[in-house]
Design an enzyme around this catalytic site. Structure first.
Site, PDB file in Angstrom:
ATOM      1  N   CYS A 124       0.881  -1.170   0.000  1.00  0.00           N
ATOM      2  CA  CYS A 124       0.000   0.000   0.000  1.00  0.00           C
ATOM      3  C   CYS A 124       0.919   1.222   0.000  1.00  0.00           C
ATOM      4  O   CYS A 124       1.693   1.417   0.937  1.00  0.00           O
ATOM      5  CB  CYS A 124      -0.882  -0.021   1.253  1.00  0.00           C
ATOM      6  N   CYS A 131      -2.167  15.432   1.870  1.00  0.00           N
ATOM      7  CA  CYS A 131      -3.242  15.273   0.897  1.00  0.00           C
ATOM      8  C   CYS A 131      -4.072  16.551   0.885  1.00  0.00           C
ATOM      9  O   CYS A 131      -4.285  17.170   1.924  1.00  0.00           O
ATOM     10  CB  CYS A 131      -4.121  14.078   1.263  1.00  0.00           C
ATOM     11  N   CYS A 135     -10.801  15.149   3.318  1.00  0.00           N
ATOM     12  CA  CYS A 135     -11.884  14.297   3.837  1.00  0.00           C
ATOM     13  C   CYS A 135     -11.862  14.407   5.375  1.00  0.00           C
ATOM     14  O   CYS A 135     -10.807  14.272   5.996  1.00  0.00           O
ATOM     15  CB  CYS A 135     -11.682  12.848   3.401  1.00  0.00           C
ATOM     16  N   CYS A 138     -10.170  11.693   7.844  1.00  0.00           N
ATOM     17  CA  CYS A 138      -8.896  11.079   7.442  1.00  0.00           C
ATOM     18  C   CYS A 138      -7.712  11.848   8.021  1.00  0.00           C
ATOM     19  O   CYS A 138      -7.685  13.079   8.016  1.00  0.00           O
ATOM     20  CB  CYS A 138      -8.826  11.046   5.917  1.00  0.00           C
ATOM     21  N   GLY A 187      -2.343  10.707   0.234  1.00  0.00           N
ATOM     22  CA  GLY A 187      -2.403  11.492  -0.993  1.00  0.00           C
ATOM     23  C   GLY A 187      -3.511  11.074  -1.933  1.00  0.00           C
ATOM     24  O   GLY A 187      -4.161  10.040  -1.752  1.00  0.00           O
ATOM     25  N   SER A 219      -6.993   4.006  -5.871  1.00  0.00           N
ATOM     26  CA  SER A 219      -8.149   4.536  -5.149  1.00  0.00           C
ATOM     27  C   SER A 219      -8.186   6.058  -5.275  1.00  0.00           C
ATOM     28  O   SER A 219      -7.182   6.732  -5.073  1.00  0.00           O
ATOM     29  CB  SER A 219      -8.016   4.141  -3.671  1.00  0.00           C
ATOM     30  N   SER A 242     -13.767   6.440  -3.850  1.00  0.00           N
ATOM     31  CA  SER A 242     -14.166   6.664  -2.458  1.00  0.00           C
ATOM     32  C   SER A 242     -15.476   7.437  -2.436  1.00  0.00           C
ATOM     33  O   SER A 242     -15.486   8.644  -2.613  1.00  0.00           O
ATOM     34  CB  SER A 242     -13.076   7.458  -1.727  1.00  0.00           C
ATOM     35  N   LEU A 243     -16.569   6.727  -2.210  1.00  0.00           N
ATOM     36  CA  LEU A 243     -17.878   7.375  -2.301  1.00  0.00           C
ATOM     37  C   LEU A 243     -18.303   7.938  -0.938  1.00  0.00           C
ATOM     38  O   LEU A 243     -18.614   9.120  -0.819  1.00  0.00           O
ATOM     39  CB  LEU A 243     -18.899   6.352  -2.815  1.00  0.00           C
ATOM     40  N   HIS A 244     -18.363   7.092   0.042  1.00  0.00           N
ATOM     41  CA  HIS A 244     -18.581   7.481   1.448  1.00  0.00           C
ATOM     42  C   HIS A 244     -19.941   8.083   1.780  1.00  0.00           C
ATOM     43  O   HIS A 244     -20.201   8.411   2.950  1.00  0.00           O
ATOM     44  CB  HIS A 244     -17.504   8.451   1.945  1.00  0.00           C
ATOM     45  N   CYS A 361      -3.856   4.847   7.148  1.00  0.00           N
ATOM     46  CA  CYS A 361      -4.319   6.177   6.820  1.00  0.00           C
ATOM     47  C   CYS A 361      -3.577   7.341   7.484  1.00  0.00           C
ATOM     48  O   CYS A 361      -4.184   8.221   8.083  1.00  0.00           O
ATOM     49  CB  CYS A 361      -5.807   6.275   7.146  1.00  0.00           C
TER      50      CYS A 361
END
Ligand code: SAH
Length: 374
Positions: A124, A131, A135, A138, A187, A219, A242-244, A361
């Site tokens: 990963c 970033c 969000c 995060c 990021g 992603s 990433s819908l969330h 994360c």
């Protein structure tokens, strides 16, 4: 008697300025390296030899590149670094998840993780320092974005993680090399698409890391123009969006950049990605207890995705210190799963890996940067 002062501290003029750091060899463009070699009377095939040694051969010093002349190895070491980044912190969880905080040449820090199970070894990787997407749940975006990672820095993360796999393993749960890549670290990958495609191209090469496009998942928060560009690359990468949230109002509260984009444009670009590549899109959904996991959300999400050939990856929120969210209750999570499945949508709940080492994360980097023990 006091020790003599080191030369550079004695007020020498220009020469006292620190030397610019040597570039990492994976960041040296192939043409530049070829020209550098030519100046030293070396044939162009040395480029391939050097890169192969790092990417496929697990060399960790130029000295160890035994297929190169000794003099050349010394010259390489004078001009370049084999790795531009170094491991600042290395944690290993009981499930053999490795988490690295890597210090870059400019002293910035990023995270990279190796996840091992089912005979797979998944890297990963991060694509930016920080970033810019913001969000709200995060850790990576809490201080904004600093810069994109270079192609070499992207590749180095893969090489460093690959070097943690055991080429001689006989354990069926483990892999002797990297088998998968998820671009889900710090990021926004699509904000650094050019370098990412460059690095993944090399990673996929048989003289590189031999990781086929189908084993790579990218992603994104959902940048429609870049999703189209990715589809046009002609590569079979998997896309995760990433819908969330199941509607714009809630999504904009959770993912502030949604304000500019809107979900329709993202879903349309993702649909096009599927049509063009034949690769089914995954929708990621961070489950935030009480916020996006109630029955109406579940029904709305099912309605939105039922007519699409989509996977849903539910990710129960990983706690981030100081943020006011919580993990979902079991019954709410189960209702979400059941509602989506009833609508014919394939659903997975992301397994929690390396939880005790903050393997999620951008959290470990924050601890290391603020001097907290991990
Ligand atoms: N910028 C990309 C990559 C981010 S990381 C994107 O937005 O997709 C990959 C996934 O982890 C994203 O879905 C992201 O929203 C999610 N994530 C980030 N922080 C998290 C946390 N604390 N708990 C659970 N998932 C998180």
């Amino acid at each position: 008697m006091s020790a003599p002062l080191p030369l550079l501290a004695s007020g020498a003029p220009e020469s006292a300025a620190p030397l610019p750091p040597k570039p990492g060899i994976l960041d040296v463009p192939v043409d530049t390296l070829r020209a550098w070699l030519q100046e030293r009377g070396q044939p162009p095939m040395r480029v391939g030899q050097i890169r192969r040694q790092v990417l496929a051969g697990r060399a960790t010093t130029f000295e160890a590149m035994s297929d190169l002349p000794k003099q050349l190895r010394a010259e390489l070491a004078e001009s370049f670094r084999l790795f531009s980044m170094r491991v600042e912190r290395h944690l290993v969880a009981r499930d053999d998840t490795h988490k690295l905080v890597l210090r870059l040449a400019d002293d910035r820090m990023i995270e990279a993780v190796l996840i091992q199970d089912d005979g797979r070894a998944t890297a990963c990787i991060s694509t930016q320092v920080g970033c810019g997407m913001g969000c709200v749940f995060c850790a990576s975006g809490l201080n904004g974005v600093v810069r994109n990672l270079t192609t070499g820095e992207l590749l180095e993360q893969l090489v460093v993680l690959r070097n943690l796999t055991d080429p001689e393993t006989t354990n069926p749960e483990r892999a002797p090399r990297l088998t998968n890549v998820v671009v889900m670290g710090m990021g926004e990958p699509l904000a650094n698409l050019e370098n990412l495609l460059d690095a993944l191209g090399t990673a996929g090469d048989k003289n590189g890391l031999c990781i086929g496009a189908r084993h790579v998942t990218i992603s994104t928060v959902g940048l429609p123009a870049k999703i189209r560009k990715l589809a046009e690359s002609g590569k079979q990468y998997s896309l995760a969006v990433s819908l969330h949230a199941p509607n714009d109002e809630l999504r904009t509260r959770i993912v502030p950049t949604n304000d500019k984009t809107g979900m329709d444009a993202i879903l349309a670009a993702a649909d096009e990605f599927y049509e063009k590549t034949g690769r089914q899109v995954t929708y990621e959904y961070v489950v935030l207890g009480g916020l996006n996991d109630q029955a109406p959300h579940a029904r709305q999400l099912a309605g939105l995705l039922a007519r699409r050939k989509a996977h849903v990856n539910l990710i129960p929120w990983n706690d981030v210190e100081g943020l006011p969210y919580r993990r979902p209750q079991d019954a709410d999570l189960q209702y979400l799963i059941d509602t989506l499945r009833k609508a014919g949508i394939s659903v997975k709940v992301r397994k929690r890996k390396g939880a005790e080492i903050d393997a999620a994360c951008g959290q470990l980097r924050r601890k290391v940067e603020s001097g907290q023990p991990a």
